[in-house]
Design an enzyme around this catalytic site. Structure first.
Site: not given
Length: 208
Positions: A116, A35, A58, A95, A92, A56
């Site tokens: 979230r 990741k 982050h 989204v 991610d 990502s």
């Protein structure tokens, strides 16, 4: 000896791909995803080492102006498209709508992480999270129907195009990570907006 400075130093100078992945393989037999991938070169390294790239930034809170996962998806497609054939690409960041998910899948992602929206909906307990899932599912179905596709495997990059904008997107990495800001659904004039979308909606609901 170990010190506070060692624990919190920003760069681990002895890190390298070979030793890190060897260590990971030594503690699990599960598929491995790395990741935080933010460029096509690192996605290619994931492919070469037999692991999956998780794109990502982050949430844009680590490095202001970091590229979004969507930008990285497009960069991989341009420079190293074989990554999509040999790896399970995950994305991610930002989204919040079903249409964001559809765009990411169309650009080559195999899975889309959501944080979230589920965190916020959890304030209402299990019922809130279940409602969030139903909303996203409905938005995915509706988006697919309006695109004239009846299953996710019909999606491809031709359904997405770059939006040209003068917006200074680098100032808001946590916002631009949503696919909708810079990428829109392409105009595919062969789609019949009446008959096709009605039929596609019924099929989309049954194929998710």
């Amino acid at each position: 000896s170990f010190s506070y400075a060692d624990e919190y130093r920003p760069v681990w100078s002895s890190f390298n791909w070979v030793s890190a992945i060897k260590w990971l393989r030594g503690i699990t037999v599960l598929p491995i995803a790395i990741k935080g991938i933010q460029c096509w070169e690192d996605a290619e390294l994931c492919m070469q080492h037999g692991v999956n790239p998780w794109l990502s930034n982050h949430g844009g809170r680590q490095l202001d102006g970091a590229p979004s996962a969507t930008e990285t998806l497009v960069s991989i497609r341009k420079h190293c498209p074989e990554v999509f054939e040999k790896c399970e690409v995950i994305v991610d960041g930002g989204v919040t709508r079903g249409s964001d998910i559809v765009k990411a899948l169309a650009l080559g992602a195999k899975a889309v992480g959501i944080g979230r929206p589920f965190l916020y909906s959890l304030a209402f307990g299990e019922a809130g999270t279940s409602k969030a899932i139903r909303i996203l599912k409905h938005e995915i179905e509706t988006t697919m129907a309006l695109l004239g596709v009846t299953s996710l495997d019909q999606l491809n990059p031709s359904y997405v195009s770059r939006r040209h904008s003068n917006t200074v997107t680098a100032l808001f990495p946590q916002v631009i990570d949503t696919a909708r800001s810079n990428y829109v659904f392409a105009n595919r004039s062969h789609i019949d907006q009446v008959e096709t979308t009605s039929l596609a909606y019924a099929y989309a609901r049954s194929n998710l």
